[in-house]
Design an enzyme around this catalytic site. Sequence first.
Site, PDB file in Angstrom:
ATOM      1  N   GLY A 120       0.862  -1.166   0.049  1.00 50.91           N
ATOM      2  CA  GLY A 120       0.022   0.142  -0.054  1.00 50.91           C
ATOM      3  C   GLY A 120       1.024   1.253   0.090  1.00 50.91           C
ATOM      4  N   SER A 121       0.273   2.227   0.684  1.00 55.21           N
ATOM      5  CA  SER A 121       0.916   3.496   0.483  1.00 55.21           C
ATOM      6  C   SER A 121       2.457   3.927   1.328  1.00 55.21           C
ATOM      7  CB  SER A 121      -0.015   4.707   1.291  1.00 55.21           C
ATOM      8  OG  SER A 121      -1.016   4.888  -0.058  1.00 55.21           O
ATOM      9  N   THR A 122       2.766   2.656   1.983  1.00 56.71           N
ATOM     10  CA  THR A 122       3.949   2.804   2.712  1.00 56.71           C
ATOM     11  C   THR A 122       4.987   2.690   1.733  1.00 56.71           C
ATOM     12  OG1 THR A 122       3.985   0.287   2.732  1.00 56.71           O
ATOM     13  CG2 THR A 122       3.217   1.547   4.768  1.00 56.71           C
ATOM     14  N   LYS A 168       5.006   4.377  -0.931  1.00 60.72           N
ATOM     15  CA  LYS A 168       5.334   5.854  -1.264  1.00 60.72           C
ATOM     16  C   LYS A 168       6.605   6.496  -1.046  1.00 60.72           C
ATOM     17  CE  LYS A 168       0.302   6.595  -1.968  1.00 60.72           C
ATOM     18  NZ  LYS A 168      -0.959   7.281  -1.366  1.00 60.72           N
TER      19      LYS A 168
END
Length: 485
Positions: free
Chosen positions: A217-219, A221
């Site tokens: 997921g957005s980790t 990013k």
Amino acid sequence: MNRPLRRLSLVVAFLFFALFASTTWVQFIRAGQLNAMPGNSRQLYAEFGRERGAILVAGGAAIAASVPSGDQYEKLRTYAAGPLYAPVTGYYSLRYGTSGIERSENDLLAGSSDELFYRNLSSLLTGEKPSGASVELTIRPKVQQAAWDALDGRKGAVVALDPATGDVLAMVSSPSYDPNTLASHDGDTEAQAWDALNADEDDPLVNRATSTLYPPGSTFKVITAAAALESGDYTADTLLKGPQELPLPQTSNTLKNDEGTACGPNDQVSLADALRISCNTAFGDLGLTLGADALQEQAEKFGFGQSLSIPTTVATSRYPTGDDVAGPLLAYSAIGQGSDVATPLQVAMISAAVANDGVVMRPNLIANVRDADAQVVEQPSPEELGRAVSSETAGTLRDMMELVVSSGTGSRAQIEGATVGGKTGTAQHGAGLPPYAWFTSFAQRGDRQVAVAVVIEDGGSTESAYGGRLSAPVAKTVMEAALDG
């Protein structure tokens, strides 16, 4: 001597030779193979009758030890804390073998390692059974307990690392199991426990911290931001496209923001603010601009694609290649979706590297190994896996991740008197399925540092599963325990 006697003597000599050859074959040539046969009860008695070394946590408390059993096996393996440490220690079973540290360090624990040969030489000469070495882990009991309690029975995992050394301070996987049931010398008890554990749909025997691959997921990013900063074309203040929806190449589909709004005025947002509020469209567009090769190279510098042993085996985290990042899929991979997969250990390594000035340390579970006389046999030294980003980029990423906690999606991880940085994540993994809630973070107070990753499976509705709502409070509890000592 007449002819019949000569013939008889030749037959007798041949029989003696055959007997000698067969005895030699069984006692020497096939000895190892016969000893190793699963049905060899003598071998089982010898193996389980050894003085197997203890597994200890930091501070010296035994979490796995051998005690007199009062039966033909002489020793029974016991696990003092049961499920709390089971994913790390593993089990030592008469019927089902070993797992975890019990497997990876078996030769040392059993006393059969070449490293213990000279220490056990006197035992061999006197006929005594060799004594196993004790293995002390880097796990800190207070941090482990805090992680277990904070996860509170929810499916998922927690990993805490010392960024400077790579030492694993906590490793929790839930649901867990009681290894004592598999260490029983009662075959029926073992079989019933084994069948029940394997029939459980929640897979309690799996160490989710190291063996389960999740979409990050957005980790992820943080890695995309690192690739942008390392390119030299971006700073924390560089404006990115941040519309409500991002048109994707080769398709009529669009990438949307979770909040359903643009990420900033005029559909623009700075790189730092894009991370702070976790803007999907900004990072999707950034990934399309940077390209798959740049993202893959950056992910690999953080540890993706590397085979790790800590010394238990770790599943290999992967950034997709080829058709899995073609066209619109590249935008999804840049926000940790698509075919990106990572273990919680790997996600903790991301924050640990940022906190450690850009250097990735090899994760390690073993503090030291000592023989029966308490003499050190092994004591692993911290080892660098490589540099993920420059010192300057690491400093910028720390500042950006601190904004996530001070005024962004990770505010529930704030700790009074400590510097905390983090990144939330909500990972989709199938249509109609509740997402995974992620949080990766670091914290520092004085000279103490810690990096933590938390994943909670199937957190509920999309809204409630935001990593900042579920996983950030867990990470906060674990970081506080580590900083408090």
